[in-house]
Write a protein that holds these residues in place. Structure first.
Motif, PDB file in Angstrom:
ATOM      1  N   SER A  82       0.835  -1.210   0.000  1.00 22.11           N
ATOM      2  CA  SER A  82       0.000   0.000   0.000  1.00 22.11           C
ATOM      3  C   SER A  82       0.868   1.257   0.000  1.00 22.11           C
ATOM      4  N   ALA A  83       1.923   1.242   0.808  1.00 19.64           N
ATOM      5  CA  ALA A  83       2.832   2.394   0.846  1.00 19.64           C
ATOM      6  C   ALA A  83       3.520   2.560  -0.505  1.00 19.64           C
ATOM      7  N   HIS A  84       3.923   1.461  -1.116  1.00 19.41           N
ATOM      8  CA  HIS A  84       4.572   1.515  -2.424  1.00 19.41           C
ATOM      9  C   HIS A  84       3.609   2.069  -3.474  1.00 19.41           C
ATOM     10  N   ASP A  85       2.359   1.612  -3.455  1.00 19.05           N
ATOM     11  CA  ASP A  85       1.369   2.116  -4.408  1.00 19.05           C
ATOM     12  C   ASP A  85       1.182   3.617  -4.254  1.00 19.05           C
ATOM     13  N   TRP A  86       1.122   4.092  -3.022  1.00 21.70           N
ATOM     14  CA  TRP A  86       0.941   5.515  -2.785  1.00 21.70           C
ATOM     15  C   TRP A  86       2.157   6.299  -3.295  1.00 21.70           C
ATOM     16  N   LEU A  87       3.346   5.784  -3.032  1.00 24.00           N
ATOM     17  CA  LEU A  87       4.567   6.459  -3.472  1.00 24.00           C
ATOM     18  C   LEU A  87       4.750   6.407  -4.984  1.00 24.00           C
ATOM     19  N   SER A  88       4.194   5.388  -5.637  1.00 26.65           N
ATOM     20  CA  SER A  88       4.390   5.238  -7.082  1.00 26.65           C
ATOM     21  C   SER A  88       3.782   6.396  -7.863  1.00 26.65           C
ATOM     22  N   VAL A  89       2.758   7.038  -7.318  1.00 26.62           N
ATOM     23  CA  VAL A  89       2.184   8.226  -7.966  1.00 26.62           C
ATOM     24  C   VAL A  89       3.267   9.290  -8.099  1.00 26.62           C
ATOM     25  N   TYR A  90       4.034   9.478  -7.049  1.00 28.96           N
ATOM     26  CA  TYR A  90       5.089  10.490  -7.057  1.00 28.96           C
ATOM     27  C   TYR A  90       6.283  10.036  -7.877  1.00 28.96           C
ATOM     28  N   GLU A  91       6.506   8.751  -7.918  1.00 29.44           N
ATOM     29  CA  GLU A  91       7.570   8.221  -8.770  1.00 29.44           C
ATOM     30  C   GLU A  91       7.262   8.547 -10.234  1.00 29.44           C
ATOM     31  N   ARG A  92       6.009   8.311 -10.630  1.00 25.96           N
ATOM     32  CA  ARG A  92       5.618   8.632 -12.015  1.00 25.96           C
ATOM     33  C   ARG A  92       5.736  10.126 -12.271  1.00 25.96           C
ATOM     34  N   PHE A  93       5.342  10.958 -11.304  1.00 28.85           N
ATOM     35  CA  PHE A  93       5.451  12.410 -11.453  1.00 28.85           C
ATOM     36  C   PHE A  93       6.900  12.814 -11.697  1.00 28.85           C
ATOM     37  N   TRP A  94       7.810  12.346 -10.816  1.00 30.17           N
ATOM     38  CA  TRP A  94       9.211  12.748 -10.944  1.00 30.17           C
ATOM     39  C   TRP A  94       9.872  12.142 -12.172  1.00 30.17           C
TER      40      TRP A  94
END
Length: 127
Positions: A82-94
């Protein structure tokens, strides 16, 4: 998309916010450990280690099993997803932002390496 208001996500990030708890999780990647084994690298009391373990348990990151008088801890990586999924949004942004920067730098390099059209000879050439 992971729900930003999910209470479990708050407890996971709280648990991950402490270096001692992150180290304990890293130790558990190698297999089960007793509370004493998790506490050993930190020279902390079993009571202090137990407090950290309770935070990890509350977040669902570990399970504790009692074998006689020994408490054995196991990693439960599910909540990390769940934490990884939430962080992946920001990974895609950056990643997107860095891709734009890369294209700009490549274009700038290409423009800078274009032949000069000035009437002056290049430096170091004598007529």
């Amino acid at each position: 998309m992971v729900e930003c208001e999910a209470p479990q996500l708050d407890t996971v990030f709280h648990a991950l916010g402490d270096a001692t708890r992150r180290r304990m999780l890293a130790d558990l990647v190698g297999g089960e450990r007793s509370v004493g084994e998790l506490a050993e690298p930190f020279a902390m009391s079993l009571a202090a280690a137990s407090k950290h373990i309770k935070v990890l348990e509350k977040a669902g990151l570990i399970r504790r099993e009692v074998r006689g008088r020994t408490h054995i801890c196991h990693l439960d990586p599910g909540p990390l997803a769940s934490a990884h999924d939430w962080l992946s949004v920001y990974e895609r942004f950056w990643t997107g932002r860095l891709d734009v920067l890369e294209r700009l730098l490549v274009a700038d390099d290409a423009a800078g390496s274009a032949p000069k059209t000035s009437a002056e000879p290049p430096e170091g050439d004598d007529p």
